[in-house]
Write an enzyme that holds these catalytic residues in place. Structure first.
Site, mmCIF file in Angstrom:
data_model
loop_
_atom_site.group_PDB
_atom_site.id
_atom_site.type_symbol
_atom_site.label_atom_id
_atom_site.label_comp_id
_atom_site.label_asym_id
_atom_site.label_seq_id
_atom_site.Cartn_x
_atom_site.Cartn_y
_atom_site.Cartn_z
ATOM 1 N N TYR A 199 -7.234 3.505 3.162
ATOM 2 C CA TYR A 199 -5.907 2.951 3.431
ATOM 3 C C TYR A 199 -6.026 1.602 4.150
ATOM 4 O O TYR A 199 -5.433 0.601 3.732
ATOM 5 C CB TYR A 199 -5.137 3.952 4.292
ATOM 6 C CG TYR A 199 -3.753 3.550 4.719
ATOM 7 C CD1 TYR A 199 -2.652 3.760 3.887
ATOM 8 C CD2 TYR A 199 -3.523 3.010 5.984
ATOM 9 C CE1 TYR A 199 -1.368 3.431 4.301
ATOM 10 C CE2 TYR A 199 -2.248 2.670 6.403
ATOM 11 C CZ TYR A 199 -1.181 2.883 5.558
ATOM 12 O OH TYR A 199 0.091 2.555 5.975
ATOM 13 N N GLN A 205 0.833 -1.203 0.000
ATOM 14 C CA GLN A 205 0.000 0.000 0.000
ATOM 15 C C GLN A 205 0.869 1.253 0.000
ATOM 16 O O GLN A 205 0.552 2.244 -0.662
ATOM 17 C CB GLN A 205 -0.918 -0.004 1.230
ATOM 18 C CG GLN A 205 -1.673 1.289 1.476
ATOM 19 C CD GLN A 205 -2.684 1.612 0.383
ATOM 20 O OE1 GLN A 205 -3.157 0.715 -0.309
ATOM 21 N NE2 GLN A 205 -3.001 2.889 0.223
ATOM 22 N N GLU A 206 1.975 1.201 0.715
ATOM 23 C CA GLU A 206 2.846 2.371 0.834
ATOM 24 C C GLU A 206 3.691 2.605 -0.417
ATOM 25 O O GLU A 206 3.808 3.731 -0.892
ATOM 26 C CB GLU A 206 3.773 2.204 2.051
ATOM 27 C CG GLU A 206 3.082 2.285 3.402
ATOM 28 C CD GLU A 206 2.665 3.709 3.752
ATOM 29 O OE1 GLU A 206 3.059 4.648 3.034
ATOM 30 O OE2 GLU A 206 1.929 3.882 4.742
ATOM 31 N N SER A 207 4.296 1.547 -0.947
ATOM 32 C CA SER A 207 5.310 1.745 -1.996
ATOM 33 C C SER A 207 5.204 0.796 -3.179
ATOM 34 O O SER A 207 6.028 0.878 -4.092
ATOM 35 C CB SER A 207 6.698 1.564 -1.378
ATOM 36 O OG SER A 207 6.889 0.197 -0.999
#
EC number: 4.2.2.n1
Length: 482
Positions: A438, A311-313
């Site tokens: 998120y 999800q972040e990168s």
């Protein structure tokens, strides 16, 4: 002679008494009056289900699944152990129910009059429909009249009855009922292009789309129907009453809502491009980093840690955002310093720090939040900060909700961006709607990893079983020739 006869009668009576002491349920289980007593006597509730990613599955953490957790809670309410028994299809389940080899069938079974005539049904706890699934990029039929190729269904006589009724409207309608493959296995064959169409439960299709984005829905075959547990036709009213009371309590306490959130909440969100990219990354990129996620998982599930990183990168160790966060876990400079790492683009340092930071956030949460739910609160804090999470919990309480319940807090997160609410909060404005999405994405990504590996393992097991069977057949052929 008379004395011998009496001794035989006495011996038989003692034998039956001894058997009754050791195996009393063998005599109790088949009678209407004693079904409930049989469960209490044996000290176990036998629940039949189908192995799939929603109802029941096992992994390194043990038994899991919507039906497993609900059945476990029911068994606990009865004061007995739970024993799950898995079957390939609904007819196998029902046959075992008929024979009283299981106490109830729990596999997201849709209501059908045919089943209601044959068995007792418990309270409705969800709903679903039958849908026609096809392979994406193939021609999408608009109705059953457009279907020119074979339709496959699992071994489900109630569904077959529905299709026979539809056949009156669509005379050319034909189907193949497979008695060996599970519904999930049929959907996998469809995704691989081995068969053209499958009619399946809408819940199972939505779940499979998360790991097989090639699956597409043409249309609903039926309207939504209630989902029930099924009991033997002759079940003592004590068991039915216990089940009714349990289901009412599960509704009132939020158990049902929490299970729906856990196992079904993420499957309604489906994006073909995103899912296809993600599955490609699971196959080709994740193996590079999974040892690090496992190494630094701590008290977390490594697959959740991997989902956070995606999800972040998107598992890019050199990812950088306009705000300056960097690395596979997208850490800020302050977080990196707090976690004492020197290079945010180093995958091992970043994963270690990200995991430690999540553990720290969890430690800041009150004990009043259930352990299993703390991670979702911590992820909100990871995304928008601990202060805004505190605001979200306070706002939830002000609005009459439970600040310790994830479902209550989750629905109020978007309100952090509305002035009439954030103006009254200590930490002010926050993009709470982004935090909401998120967490939803991470849950979906995590479940996809879990189920991707589960399907892979099942296919390996099935392939090995097929190979063993083939070898055995060859040996038998050779012996016959000899």
């Amino acid at each position: 002679m008379k004395g011998l006869f009496l001794r035989i009668i006495t011996a038989l009576a003692l034998l039956f008494w001894a058997i009754d002491m050791v195996f009393p349920w063998q005599f109790l289980r088949h009678t209407e009056e004693n079904h409930y007593a049989a469960i209490q006597s044996r000290g176990a509730l036998y629940v039949g289900t189908i192995n799939n990613q929603i109802s029941y599955f096992t992994n390194n953490d043990g038994e899991r699944g919507f039906e497993y957790e609900l059945a476990k809670a029911f068994a606990d309410s009865l004061g007995v152990e739970l024993e799950m028994k898995t079957f390939d299809n609904q007819e196998q389940l029902f046959d075992e129910l008929d024979k009283h080899n299981i106490d109830l069938a729990a596999a997201h079974i849709l209501y059908h009059p045919k089943n209601a005539e044959r068995f007792q049904i418990g309270p409705a706890y969800h709903s679903a429909s039958w849908q026609l699934a096809y392979r994406k990029n193939e021609n999408r039929p608009k109705n059953l009249g457009n279907v020119k190729k074979d339709i496959y269904i699992s071994n489900n006589l109630a569904l077959e009855e529905t299709l026979k009724e539809l056949q009156k409207q669509y005379p050319q309608l034909t189907w193949k009922r497979n008695q060996t493959l599970t519904q999930e296995e049929l959907l996998l064959q469809l995704a691989e292009g081995k068969i053209p169409y499958v009619i399946a439960n809408s819940i199972d299709i939505a779940a499979m789309q998360q790991i097989k984005p090639e699956l597409a829905i043409a249309f609903d075959i039926t309207d939504e129907a209630n989902v029930h547990w099924y009991l033997p036709n002759k079940s003592y009213h004590d068991l039915q009453t216990a089940l009714l009371n349990f289901m009412n309590n599960a509704e009132e306490t939020g158990l049902l809502d929490n299970l729906k959130e856990k196992y079904l909440g993420h499957i309604s969100q489906f994006d073909y491009v995103d899912t296809r990219s993600y599955m490609n990354a699971i196959e080709n990129t994740l193996p590079q980093y999974s040892p690090l996620f496992e190494k630094y998982q701590g008290e977390l599930d490594w697959r959740l840690l991997a989902a956070v990183a995606y999800q972040e990168s998107h598992w890019d160790p050199h990812a950088t955002s306009p705000t300056g966060v960097r690395g596979i876990m997208m850490l800020t400079k302050n977080t990196a310093q707090h976690m004492k790492i020197s290079d945010r683009t180093n995958p091992e340092q970043s994963i270690k720090a990200g995991s430690e930071y999540l553990h720290w956030l969890i430690s800041q949460l009150p004990e009043s939040i259930e352990k299993e739910e703390k991670i979702w609160f911590a992820l909100v804090a990871y995304n928008i900060g601990l202060g805004h999470l505190i605001d979200a919990r306070r706002l939830t309480q002000n609005l009459g909700g439970n600040p310790d319940n994830w479902l209550d807090v989750k629905k109020n997160l978007p309100l952090l961006a509305e002035k009439r609410y954030y103006s009254q909060l200590k930490y002010g404005y926050a993009r709470g709607y982004e935090a909401y999405q998120y967490v939803e994405n991470i849950r979906r990504y995590m479940n996809s990893i879990v189920n991707y590996h589960r399907v892979q393992e099942n296919q390996i097991i099935n392939d090995n079983a097929s190979n063993e069977s083939a070898v055995k057949n060859l040996e038998e052929i050779k012996e016959n020739k000899d």
